[in-house]
Enzyme design. Structure first.
Site, PDB file in Angstrom:
ATOM      1  N   ASP A 295     -91.654  45.379  10.240  1.00 36.08           N
ATOM      2  CA  ASP A 295     -91.993  46.970  10.870  1.00 36.08           C
ATOM      3  C   ASP A 295     -93.351  46.968  10.896  1.00 36.08           C
ATOM      4  O   ASP A 295     -93.977  46.486   9.929  1.00 36.08           O
ATOM      5  CB  ASP A 295     -91.009  47.961   9.850  1.00 36.08           C
ATOM      6  CG  ASP A 295     -90.939  49.319  10.972  1.00 36.08           C
ATOM      7  OD1 ASP A 295     -91.478  49.377  12.057  1.00 36.08           O
ATOM      8  OD2 ASP A 295     -90.548  50.254  10.171  1.00 36.08           O
TER       9      ASP A 295
ATOM     10  N   SER B  10     -82.623  51.874   8.171  1.00 34.72           N
ATOM     11  CA  SER B  10     -82.573  51.592   9.672  1.00 34.72           C
ATOM     12  C   SER B  10     -81.386  50.823  10.243  1.00 34.72           C
ATOM     13  O   SER B  10     -81.601  49.848  10.907  1.00 34.72           O
ATOM     14  CB  SER B  10     -83.997  51.140  10.414  1.00 34.72           C
ATOM     15  OG  SER B  10     -84.968  51.741   9.923  1.00 34.72           O
TER      16      SER B  10
ATOM     17  N   TRP C  11     -83.121  49.934  21.788  1.00 35.71           N
ATOM     18  CA  TRP C  11     -83.013  49.978  23.119  1.00 35.71           C
ATOM     19  C   TRP C  11     -83.632  51.484  23.741  1.00 35.71           C
ATOM     20  O   TRP C  11     -83.632  51.469  24.799  1.00 35.71           O
ATOM     21  CB  TRP C  11     -81.548  50.036  23.769  1.00 35.71           C
ATOM     22  CG  TRP C  11     -80.920  48.654  23.430  1.00 35.71           C
ATOM     23  CD1 TRP C  11     -79.981  48.172  22.531  1.00 35.71           C
ATOM     24  CD2 TRP C  11     -81.154  47.351  24.373  1.00 35.71           C
ATOM     25  NE1 TRP C  11     -79.634  47.011  22.485  1.00 35.71           N
ATOM     26  CE2 TRP C  11     -80.384  46.449  23.522  1.00 35.71           C
ATOM     27  CE3 TRP C  11     -82.014  46.900  25.351  1.00 35.71           C
ATOM     28  CZ2 TRP C  11     -80.354  45.178  24.064  1.00 35.71           C
ATOM     29  CZ3 TRP C  11     -81.797  45.788  25.705  1.00 35.71           C
ATOM     30  CH2 TRP C  11     -81.262  44.705  25.218  1.00 35.71           C
TER      31      TRP C  11
ATOM     32  N   SER D 233     -83.189  46.166  16.735  1.00 39.45           N
ATOM     33  CA  SER D 233     -81.984  46.780  16.443  1.00 39.45           C
ATOM     34  C   SER D 233     -81.169  47.278  17.789  1.00 39.45           C
ATOM     35  O   SER D 233     -81.701  47.592  18.519  1.00 39.45           O
ATOM     36  CB  SER D 233     -82.258  48.033  15.263  1.00 39.45           C
ATOM     37  OG  SER D 233     -82.740  49.126  16.159  1.00 39.45           O
ATOM     38  N   THR D 234     -79.857  47.595  17.466  1.00 36.58           N
ATOM     39  CA  THR D 234     -79.135  48.421  18.607  1.00 36.58           C
ATOM     40  C   THR D 234     -79.500  49.678  18.831  1.00 36.58           C
ATOM     41  O   THR D 234     -79.319  50.145  20.014  1.00 36.58           O
ATOM     42  CB  THR D 234     -77.517  48.408  17.925  1.00 36.58           C
ATOM     43  OG1 THR D 234     -77.671  49.082  16.743  1.00 36.58           O
ATOM     44  CG2 THR D 234     -76.821  47.182  17.871  1.00 36.58           C
TER      45      THR D 234
ATOM     46  N   GLY E  81     -96.009  48.346  16.282  1.00 33.75           N
ATOM     47  CA  GLY E  81     -96.626  49.474  17.009  1.00 33.75           C
ATOM     48  C   GLY E  81     -97.927  50.074  16.218  1.00 33.75           C
ATOM     49  O   GLY E  81     -99.025  50.247  16.820  1.00 33.75           O
ATOM     50  N   ARG E  82     -97.916  50.283  14.949  1.00 39.23           N
ATOM     51  CA  ARG E  82     -99.181  51.106  14.501  1.00 39.23           C
ATOM     52  C   ARG E  82    -100.093  50.095  14.144  1.00 39.23           C
ATOM     53  O   ARG E  82    -101.331  50.336  14.339  1.00 39.23           O
ATOM     54  CB  ARG E  82     -98.704  51.416  12.940  1.00 39.23           C
ATOM     55  CG  ARG E  82     -97.838  52.771  13.251  1.00 39.23           C
ATOM     56  CD  ARG E  82     -96.933  53.162  11.791  1.00 39.23           C
ATOM     57  NE  ARG E  82     -95.675  52.461  12.020  1.00 39.23           N
ATOM     58  CZ  ARG E  82     -94.971  52.522  10.670  1.00 39.23           C
ATOM     59  NH1 ARG E  82     -95.530  53.107   9.611  1.00 39.23           N
ATOM     60  NH2 ARG E  82     -93.786  51.843  10.857  1.00 39.23           N
ATOM     61  N   TRP E  83     -99.779  48.758  14.015  1.00 42.52           N
ATOM     62  CA  TRP E  83    -100.990  47.832  13.804  1.00 42.52           C
ATOM     63  C   TRP E  83    -101.781  47.964  15.193  1.00 42.52           C
ATOM     64  O   TRP E  83    -102.959  47.623  15.254  1.00 42.52           O
ATOM     65  CB  TRP E  83    -100.234  46.289  13.726  1.00 42.52           C
ATOM     66  CG  TRP E  83    -101.304  45.288  13.800  1.00 42.52           C
ATOM     67  CD1 TRP E  83    -101.707  44.744  12.117  1.00 42.52           C
ATOM     68  CD2 TRP E  83    -101.999  44.383  14.667  1.00 42.52           C
ATOM     69  NE1 TRP E  83    -102.680  43.648  12.684  1.00 42.52           N
ATOM     70  CE2 TRP E  83    -102.752  43.489  14.071  1.00 42.52           C
ATOM     71  CE3 TRP E  83    -101.680  44.525  15.996  1.00 42.52           C
ATOM     72  CZ2 TRP E  83    -103.641  42.583  14.700  1.00 42.52           C
ATOM     73  CZ3 TRP E  83    -102.598  43.499  16.837  1.00 42.52           C
ATOM     74  CH2 TRP E  83    -103.382  42.533  16.109  1.00 42.52           C
TER      75      TRP E  83
ATOM     76  N   LEU F   5     -83.910  24.975   5.790  1.00 38.35           N
ATOM     77  CA  LEU F   5     -83.797  26.746   6.077  1.00 38.35           C
ATOM     78  C   LEU F   5     -83.136  27.168   7.040  1.00 38.35           C
ATOM     79  O   LEU F   5     -83.136  26.577   8.397  1.00 38.35           O
ATOM     80  CB  LEU F   5     -85.379  27.048   6.106  1.00 38.35           C
ATOM     81  CG  LEU F   5     -85.535  28.569   6.452  1.00 38.35           C
ATOM     82  CD1 LEU F   5     -85.414  29.439   5.051  1.00 38.35           C
ATOM     83  CD2 LEU F   5     -86.834  29.111   6.980  1.00 38.35           C
TER      84      LEU F   5
ATOM     85  N   HIS G 105     -96.488  43.365  18.756  1.00 42.24           N
ATOM     86  CA  HIS G 105     -95.417  42.557  18.702  1.00 42.24           C
ATOM     87  C   HIS G 105     -95.758  41.047  18.959  1.00 42.24           C
ATOM     88  O   HIS G 105     -95.106  40.198  18.140  1.00 42.24           O
ATOM     89  CB  HIS G 105     -94.322  42.734  19.805  1.00 42.24           C
ATOM     90  CG  HIS G 105     -93.697  44.217  19.787  1.00 42.24           C
ATOM     91  ND1 HIS G 105     -93.318  44.692  18.422  1.00 42.24           N
ATOM     92  CD2 HIS G 105     -93.466  45.187  20.585  1.00 42.24           C
ATOM     93  CE1 HIS G 105     -92.896  46.152  18.790  1.00 42.24           C
ATOM     94  NE2 HIS G 105     -93.082  46.385  19.958  1.00 42.24           N
TER      95      HIS G 105
ATOM     96  N   ARG H 277     -86.516  52.851   4.258  1.00 42.11           N
ATOM     97  CA  ARG H 277     -85.205  53.060   4.767  1.00 42.11           C
ATOM     98  C   ARG H 277     -84.713  51.592   5.462  1.00 42.11           C
ATOM     99  O   ARG H 277     -85.415  50.882   5.550  1.00 42.11           O
ATOM    100  CB  ARG H 277     -85.034  54.087   5.712  1.00 42.11           C
ATOM    101  CG  ARG H 277     -86.217  53.877   7.073  1.00 42.11           C
ATOM    102  CD  ARG H 277     -85.935  55.063   8.061  1.00 42.11           C
ATOM    103  NE  ARG H 277     -86.968  54.760   9.043  1.00 42.11           N
ATOM    104  CZ  ARG H 277     -88.008  55.510   9.131  1.00 42.11           C
ATOM    105  NH1 ARG H 277     -88.323  56.463   8.231  1.00 42.11           N
ATOM    106  NH2 ARG H 277     -89.039  55.652  10.197  1.00 42.11           N
TER     107      ARG H 277
HETATM  108  C1  IPE Z   1     -86.266  48.673  12.392  1.00 37.32           C
HETATM  109  O1  IPE Z   1     -87.337  49.042  12.647  1.00 37.32           O
HETATM  110  C2  IPE Z   1     -85.826  47.576  13.255  1.00 37.32           C
HETATM  111  C3  IPE Z   1     -86.526  46.476  13.442  1.00 37.32           C
HETATM  112  C4  IPE Z   1     -87.532  46.304  12.602  1.00 37.32           C
HETATM  113  C5  IPE Z   1     -86.380  45.455  14.254  1.00 37.32           C
HETATM  114  P1  IPE Z   1     -87.540  50.365  13.474  1.00 37.32           P
HETATM  115  O2  IPE Z   1     -88.920  50.609  13.802  1.00 37.32           O
HETATM  116  O3  IPE Z   1     -86.718  50.468  14.757  1.00 37.32           O
HETATM  117  O4  IPE Z   1     -86.803  51.605  12.619  1.00 37.32           O
HETATM  118  P2  IPE Z   1     -86.995  53.123  12.507  1.00 37.32           P
HETATM  119  O5  IPE Z   1     -87.083  53.600  13.875  1.00 37.32           O
HETATM  120  O6  IPE Z   1     -88.455  53.444  11.968  1.00 37.32           O
HETATM  121  O7  IPE Z   1     -86.136  53.529  11.442  1.00 37.32           O
HETATM  122  C1  IPE Z   2     -91.246  46.545  14.298  1.00 39.67           C
HETATM  123  O1  IPE Z   2     -92.359  47.066  14.771  1.00 39.67           O
HETATM  124  C2  IPE Z   2     -90.809  45.569  15.738  1.00 39.67           C
HETATM  125  C3  IPE Z   2     -89.405  46.245  16.266  1.00 39.67           C
HETATM  126  C4  IPE Z   2     -89.044  47.377  15.664  1.00 39.67           C
HETATM  127  C5  IPE Z   2     -89.039  45.551  17.329  1.00 39.67           C
HETATM  128  P1  IPE Z   2     -92.260  48.546  15.534  1.00 39.67           P
HETATM  129  O2  IPE Z   2     -92.346  48.382  16.974  1.00 39.67           O
HETATM  130  O3  IPE Z   2     -91.079  49.232  14.971  1.00 39.67           O
HETATM  131  O4  IPE Z   2     -93.633  49.211  15.122  1.00 39.67           O
HETATM  132  P2  IPE Z   2     -93.937  50.636  14.581  1.00 39.67           P
HETATM  133  O5  IPE Z   2     -92.969  50.981  13.494  1.00 39.67           O
HETATM  134  O6  IPE Z   2     -93.742  51.400  15.749  1.00 39.67           O
HETATM  135  O7  IPE Z   2     -95.539  50.714  13.947  1.00 39.67           O
HETATM  136 MG    MG Z   3     -90.971  50.648  13.259  1.00 42.22          MG
END
Ligand code: IPE
Ligand code: IPE
Ligand code: MG
Length: 259
Positions: free
Chosen positions: A39, A215, A88, A84-85, A42-44, A150, A56, A213
């Site tokens: 996770d 998620s 989307w 994750s589901t 996006g913030r990175w 692995l 990503h 969490r």
């Molecule tokens: C969980 O991350 C799913 C993945 C890392 C693929 P999210 O960024 O979707 O989770 P929430 O929405 O912060 O709980």
């Molecule tokens: C995890 O990074 C990748 C996926 C959930 C696909 P995020 O895209 O959730 O990044 P943040 O949480 O918005 O920083």
């Molecule tokens: Mg995230």
């Protein structure tokens, strides 16, 4: 000249410290199954004023490095939560980009995975995946199916509650058909109806980016796993962080309800 030499020395020191750390970690039992909620991509990107997809892309490079190290450490299974589901719900452009990543990742690294004896697997709902995404994954699964190093297991379009409901429906169906007796249903049998049927439960769960969490990730399978959270964003996650997590794991006392 002096600076260059110092730089080289530092580089060398870092890698020899890391090497030493790896050797030390290997003296104790390593977790057999490590699961990671990757996770913070996006913030990175946001921190750098870049589009989220840049995060990503950077995260994909980390997948390669962490897979290599996991293999080297003798970890048997590395499960990576990639989509994750619920993901989307994101803007279509971001989802489209995420769905292109398996092709890009495997297009570049599949030969390396084959060479390193890695076996690619996937858990998650295949039906909703675009054809091109599924093709890339299935090709990788097929080309690595005879490898016994692995297991690199991608959780793609994975959601744990849906998985549990589907398993329950199939259990009920098998009971109805007389394939399964209600009295025979126990935790082990139920586990065999989950997408993880041929995998053991994770010993260690890592989540990056500071979120504490699950998620909707492996709710059943993580019942007795050790959790390790870090504020490090996934694209910044390095070998040293995985080693730190494993060291922490090796210092935990797992009791499974006993004393
Ligand atoms: C969980 O991350 C799913 C993945 C890392 C693929 P999210 O960024 O979707 O989770 P929430 O929405 O912060 O709980
Ligand atoms: C995890 O990074 C990748 C996926 C959930 C696909 P995020 O895209 O959730 O990044 P943040 O949480 O918005 O920083
Ligand atoms: Mg995230």
């Amino acid at each position: 000249m002096f600076n260059k030499l110092t730089f080289w020395k530092n580089q060398n020191n870092t890698s020899s410290t890391l090497r030493e750390k790896i050797e030390n970690i290997k003296k104790l039992p390593v977790p057999e199954h490590v699961a990671i909620i990757m996770d913070g991509n996006g913030r990175w990107a946001k921190k750098r004023s870049l589009p989220r997809i840049a995060g990503h892309h950077e995260g994909m490079k980390v997948v390669r490095k962490i897979s290599k190290l996991s293999n080297r450490l003798g970890i048997k299974t590395l499960t990576l939560y990639a989509f994750s589901t619920e993901n989307w719900k994101r803007p279509k452009t971001e989802v489209d980009y995420l769905m292109k990543l398996p092709e890009e990742f495997l297009g570049t690294f599949l030969p390396e995975l084959i060479e390193e004896n890695v076996q690619v697997k996937m858990i998650g709902y295949k039906e909703q995946l675009p054809n091109h995404t599924l093709r890339a994954i299935e090709k990788a699964i097929d080309k690595t199916k005879d490898n016994d190093g692995l297991v690199l297991n991608f959780a793609l379009n994975y959601g744990s509650r849906a998985e549990i409901i589907d398993a329950t429906k199939r259990v009920l169906n098998d009971c109805k058909k007389g394939i399964l007796n209600e009295e025979e249903l126990n935790e082990e049998v139920f586990s065999s109806y989950l997408m993880t049927s041929n995998l053991q439960d994770p010993d260690l769960l890592i989540r990056t980016s500071g979120e504490i969490r699950l998620s909707n990730f492996m709710l059943w399978q993580l019942a007795y796993s050790e959790f390790w959270f870090t504020d490090v964003l996934w694209p910044d996650f390095r070998d040293q962080h995985l080693l730190e997590a494993i060291e922490a794991y090796q210092n935990r006392q797992r009791r499974f309800g006993g004393i």
